[in-house]
Design an enzyme around this catalytic site. Structure first.
Site, short mmCIF file in Angstrom:
data_model
loop_
_atom_site.label_atom_id
_atom_site.label_comp_id
_atom_site.label_asym_id
_atom_site.label_seq_id
_atom_site.Cartn_x
_atom_site.Cartn_y
_atom_site.Cartn_z
N ASN A 157 0.85 -1.17 0.00
CA ASN A 157 0.00 0.00 0.00
C ASN A 157 0.90 1.24 0.00
O ASN A 157 1.51 1.59 1.00
CB ASN A 157 -0.89 -0.07 1.26
CG ASN A 157 -1.83 1.11 1.37
OD1 ASN A 157 -1.55 2.20 0.88
ND2 ASN A 157 -2.94 0.88 2.04
N ASP B 111 -0.42 -5.41 12.04
CA ASP B 111 -1.74 -6.02 11.93
C ASP B 111 -2.65 -5.32 12.92
O ASP B 111 -2.24 -5.07 14.06
CB ASP B 111 -1.65 -7.53 12.22
CG ASP B 111 -2.79 -8.28 11.55
OD1 ASP B 111 -3.16 -7.93 10.42
OD2 ASP B 111 -3.33 -9.22 12.16
N ARG C 75 -2.97 2.82 15.47
CA ARG C 75 -1.84 2.69 14.55
C ARG C 75 -0.78 3.73 14.86
O ARG C 75 0.42 3.41 14.95
CB ARG C 75 -2.35 2.87 13.11
CG ARG C 75 -1.46 2.24 12.06
CD ARG C 75 -2.11 2.20 10.68
NE ARG C 75 -3.24 1.31 10.60
CZ ARG C 75 -4.51 1.67 10.67
NH1 ARG C 75 -4.85 2.93 10.80
NH2 ARG C 75 -5.48 0.79 10.62
#
Ligand code: IMP
Length: 200
Positions: A20, A79, A188
């Protein structure tokens, strides 16, 4: 050239186990100039990384280990998932394909709301686990944010479960916040802040 030295700053190469480009760019900006992030494709890895673990820890380790074993490049993998207390931590590691292999964000959110319809406890957390492997040494970093799952969708920004997640201490969902605002408090961001601190 007397007395003139060229100072060559060696950048540390690190592979981020993602293809990504947006994620790569975002993390490169956080890590700054002393690290050169390379993508999965740049290591020659064309396969899908395995993700068959039962926990976020196991999955991020599995992805990083696979990449390290195949490319011998220092690397990290992340993850993330949403853990809902009244559902015993579900969807957790299955967050991306909660409602099926089609990986539809809308279907996932609808299933979540259906499964929570008769639940009084709406508390949940987003969690990210990053696994870093440097010269064979493994370190994991975790970031989380607690909040509540509301019973209708609000906001159009973000992705995934953002429209139904209101972080504790806030009145708006993640999907109503700007990228910048969410980026200050997200699971995150918190996990990556720990990685960055560790890398110095
Ligand atoms: P990934 O590990 O970052 O790919 O996240 C796996 C899945 O968790 C995503 O497909 C989403 O369903 C969910 N998820 C992770 N982070 C977020 C977030 O910041 N907002 C909403 N959903 C998220």
């Amino acid at each position: 050239m007397r007395g003139l030295f060229t100072l060559k700053i060696m950048k540390t190469k690190l592979c981020f186990a993602t293809n990504n480009a947006h994620k790569l760019e975002e993390i490169q900006a956080i890590l700054g100039n002393s690290f050169e992030l390379i993508s999965l494709a740049e290591t020659g890895c064309k396969e899908e990384l395995p993700e068959t673990g039962n926990t976020l820890e196991a999955n991020s380790l599995q992805k990083a280990q696979y990449l390290y074993d195949h490319s011998q490049v220092n690397c990290f993998a992340d993850d993330s998932g949403l853990e809902v207390y009244a559902l015993g931590g579900e969807p957790g590691v299955d967050s991306a394909h909660y409602a099926g292999p089609q990986r539809s964000h809308a279907d996932n959110v609808n299933l979540l709301l259906k499964n929570l319809a008769d639940k009084i406890d709406r508390s949940a957390q987003f969690r990210t686990v990053i696994t870093l492997i440097q010269d064979g040494e493994i370190n994991q970093f975790e970031g989380s944010i607690k909040g509540q799952i509301i019973d209708e969708l609000k906001g159009s920004k973000g992705f995934g479960y953002d429209p139904v997640f209101v972080p504790d201490g806030y009145e708006t969902t993640f999907a109503e916040m700007s990228l910048e605002e969410k980026g200050k408090i997200s699971h995150r961001a918190r996990a990556f802040a720990k990685l960055v601190k560790f890398l110095g």
